[in-house]
Design a protein around this motif. Structure first.
Motif, mmCIF file in Angstrom:
data_model
loop_
_atom_site.group_PDB
_atom_site.id
_atom_site.type_symbol
_atom_site.label_atom_id
_atom_site.label_comp_id
_atom_site.label_asym_id
_atom_site.label_seq_id
_atom_site.Cartn_x
_atom_site.Cartn_y
_atom_site.Cartn_z
ATOM 1 N N ASP A 16 0.853 -1.193 0.000
ATOM 2 C CA ASP A 16 0.000 0.000 0.000
ATOM 3 C C ASP A 16 0.885 1.237 0.000
ATOM 4 O O ASP A 16 1.861 1.333 0.754
ATOM 5 C CB ASP A 16 -0.895 0.000 1.239
ATOM 6 C CG ASP A 16 -1.932 -1.104 1.195
ATOM 7 O OD1 ASP A 16 -2.541 -1.295 0.136
ATOM 8 O OD2 ASP A 16 -2.115 -1.796 2.218
ATOM 9 N N CYS B 196 -4.167 -9.929 -10.623
ATOM 10 C CA CYS B 196 -4.995 -10.068 -9.430
ATOM 11 C C CYS B 196 -4.073 -10.197 -8.217
ATOM 12 O O CYS B 196 -2.947 -10.690 -8.327
ATOM 13 C CB CYS B 196 -5.902 -11.296 -9.525
ATOM 14 S SG CYS B 196 -7.124 -11.207 -10.841
ATOM 15 N N ILE B 197 -4.570 -9.752 -7.067
ATOM 16 C CA ILE B 197 -3.773 -9.788 -5.841
ATOM 17 C C ILE B 197 -4.009 -11.092 -5.093
ATOM 18 O O ILE B 197 -5.151 -11.488 -4.849
ATOM 19 C CB ILE B 197 -4.097 -8.593 -4.933
ATOM 20 C CG1 ILE B 197 -3.577 -7.301 -5.565
ATOM 21 C CG2 ILE B 197 -3.505 -8.770 -3.546
ATOM 22 C CD1 ILE B 197 -2.068 -7.218 -5.661
ATOM 23 N N THR B 198 -2.917 -11.761 -4.764
ATOM 24 C CA THR B 198 -2.973 -12.943 -3.922
ATOM 25 C C THR B 198 -2.102 -12.697 -2.690
ATOM 26 O O THR B 198 -1.137 -11.927 -2.744
ATOM 27 C CB THR B 198 -2.471 -14.188 -4.674
ATOM 28 O OG1 THR B 198 -2.513 -15.317 -3.812
ATOM 29 C CG2 THR B 198 -1.040 -14.003 -5.151
ATOM 30 N N ASN B 199 -2.457 -13.305 -1.575
ATOM 31 C CA ASN B 199 -1.678 -13.173 -0.348
ATOM 32 C C ASN B 199 -0.847 -14.426 -0.138
ATOM 33 O O ASN B 199 -1.381 -15.534 -0.027
ATOM 34 C CB ASN B 199 -2.601 -12.957 0.858
ATOM 35 C CG ASN B 199 -3.269 -11.599 0.817
ATOM 36 O OD1 ASN B 199 -2.612 -10.569 0.953
ATOM 37 N ND2 ASN B 199 -4.573 -11.582 0.628
ATOM 38 N N MET C 7 1.357 -9.198 -0.308
ATOM 39 C CA MET C 7 0.491 -9.073 -1.479
ATOM 40 C C MET C 7 1.326 -9.269 -2.745
ATOM 41 O O MET C 7 2.331 -8.588 -2.931
ATOM 42 C CB MET C 7 -0.179 -7.706 -1.522
ATOM 43 C CG MET C 7 -1.168 -7.442 -0.414
ATOM 44 S SD MET C 7 -2.078 -5.887 -0.665
ATOM 45 C CE MET C 7 -0.729 -4.689 -0.643
ATOM 46 N N ALA D 200 1.119 -9.602 -7.029
ATOM 47 C CA ALA D 200 0.326 -9.405 -8.251
ATOM 48 C C ALA D 200 0.576 -10.582 -9.185
ATOM 49 O O ALA D 200 1.705 -10.816 -9.616
ATOM 50 C CB ALA D 200 0.704 -8.095 -8.923
ATOM 51 N N ASP E 104 -7.983 -18.118 -6.197
ATOM 52 C CA ASP E 104 -6.639 -17.960 -5.648
ATOM 53 C C ASP E 104 -6.051 -19.310 -5.226
ATOM 54 O O ASP E 104 -6.608 -20.012 -4.388
ATOM 55 C CB ASP E 104 -6.714 -17.017 -4.440
ATOM 56 C CG ASP E 104 -5.348 -16.559 -3.974
ATOM 57 O OD1 ASP E 104 -4.341 -17.125 -4.433
ATOM 58 O OD2 ASP E 104 -5.290 -15.640 -3.129
ATOM 59 N N LYS F 157 -8.021 -5.549 -6.876
ATOM 60 C CA LYS F 157 -7.901 -5.814 -5.447
ATOM 61 C C LYS F 157 -9.101 -5.200 -4.717
ATOM 62 O O LYS F 157 -8.992 -4.149 -4.085
ATOM 63 C CB LYS F 157 -6.594 -5.241 -4.896
ATOM 64 C CG LYS F 157 -6.363 -5.570 -3.415
ATOM 65 C CD LYS F 157 -5.387 -4.616 -2.777
ATOM 66 C CE LYS F 157 -5.361 -4.818 -1.260
ATOM 67 N NZ LYS F 157 -4.545 -3.790 -0.577
ATOM 68 N N LYS G 70 -11.461 -4.439 -1.809
ATOM 69 C CA LYS G 70 -11.312 -4.548 -0.362
ATOM 70 C C LYS G 70 -12.542 -5.163 0.286
ATOM 71 O O LYS G 70 -12.462 -5.756 1.354
ATOM 72 C CB LYS G 70 -11.036 -3.167 0.239
ATOM 73 C CG LYS G 70 -9.686 -2.589 -0.155
ATOM 74 C CD LYS G 70 -9.460 -1.248 0.517
ATOM 75 C CE LYS G 70 -8.083 -0.682 0.157
ATOM 76 N NZ LYS G 70 -7.842 0.631 0.797
ATOM 77 N N ASN H 70 -16.386 -4.983 -5.479
ATOM 78 C CA ASN H 70 -16.291 -6.093 -6.425
ATOM 79 C C ASN H 70 -17.489 -6.049 -7.364
ATOM 80 O O ASN H 70 -18.501 -6.698 -7.146
ATOM 81 C CB ASN H 70 -16.243 -7.429 -5.679
ATOM 82 C CG ASN H 70 -16.026 -8.617 -6.615
ATOM 83 O OD1 ASN H 70 -15.970 -8.458 -7.830
ATOM 84 N ND2 ASN H 70 -15.916 -9.792 -6.049
#
Length: 297
Positions: free
Chosen positions: A10, A99-102, A107, A109, A139, A207, A209, A214
């Motif tokens: 961020d 797309c964001i994956t953890n 984070m 991309a 994911d 991403k 939140k 979405n």
């Protein structure tokens, strides 16, 4: 531009690659704004699903019995639904998409390897103000309580159309169309440098939140014949012609052979007559010579 699976952080209300964070920068690498994307596919199907009955799961344990006994465990549930499914050609996507994956608390991309689109028909009672849908990122790093299927990073887009608009597209596929073209808008993090320089294509990072972020706006949908079919040859290449297979040709060759034979016979006859004439002339010449000798003697 994002290379590989970049770690994002961020930054100033947006996102920036971990290695590119600068305290004196006035903007993050990726600012939150409305994105616009186009995509197409020739791998598309139109599906009609009809529900007939529903199994009652709150009935007594199953016991052996006849039809009358078992039908009590079901109730009529007539329903009809139609939807369109497409596996997007990744080369047709107008912009780069991540797309964001953890992963390990960070984070990352990740570029989805596949995009699947589903367009659903909705009734007038469910009609939204404008046609919209939502994303689902499968994911592979998400920990699930019931891991029946491991995620594969596929991005699914679910869209809605009212019955009138949906029917027109659906009927086109029933009539032979097999190519779909889509235009969508959605909130995402977009490359600030690309937007300033007007570079195409732009990189978008999805991403959301929460559920309120979405959503997808369907701006355009069209169907047509596949471009490969449009440019296909309408007539096949003509087969090679066998000049000896036609009856007329056989007749002509037969006549030609007879003519050649006739000419040969004629030449043979003339040659025989010529030889006879030479013989006669030789005999006459000898007789004349003998006669002349006898006279002078």
């Amino acid at each position: 531009m994002i290379f590989g699976s970049a770690i994002m952080v961020d930054d100033k209300g947006g996102l920036t690659s971990e290695d590119s964070v600068k305290n004196d920068a006035t903007h993050p690498d990726y600012e939150y704004r409305m994105a616009s994307l186009s995509m197409s596919s020739s791998d598309v199907v139109a599906v009609t699903s009809c529900g007939v009955s529903r199994h009652k799961f709150d009935v007594e344990p199953l016991k052996r019995g006849d039809y009358t006994h078992h039908i009590e465990m079901f109730e009529k549930s007539i329903s009809l639904s139609r939807y369109i499914k497409a596996n997007i050609d990744m080369n047709s996507v107008s912009d780069r998409l991540y797309c964001i994956t953890n992963k390990d608390g960070m984070m990352m991309a990740v570029s989805p390897p596949a995009i699947q689109v589903s367009i659903r028909e909705i009734t007038d009672g469910d009609k939204p103000n404008i046609y919209c849908g939502e994303f689902y990122f499968d994911d592979e790093n998400e920990k699930r309580e019931y891991p029946f299927k491991q995620g594969d990073n596929t991005l699914s887009i679910s869209l809605n159309l009212d019955s009138e608009s949906f029917s027109r597209i659906f009927e086109r596929f029933s009539g032979g169309d097999n190519f779909i073209d889509l235009g969508i808008c959605f909130p995402a993090y977009a490359s600030w440098l690309d937007s300033m320089a007007g570079v195409w294509p732009t990189t978008y990072v999805i991403k959301p939140k929460n559920d309120d972020e979405n959503f997808v706006m369907l701006t355009r949908v069209s169907s047509s014949k596949s471009p490969s079919e449009k440019h296909a040859k309408s007539d096949p290449e003509p087969d090679e012609i066998d000049i000896f297979s036609d009856d007329d040709d056989k007749v002509e060759l037969k006549d030609l052979d007879a003519s050649i034979k006739s000419i040969g016979d004629s030449l043979s006859t003339n040659l025989r007559v010529g030889k006879q004439m030479v013989t006669y002339l030789t005999v006459i010449s000898i007789c004349l010579v003998l006669l002349t000798i006898k006279v002078f003697i």
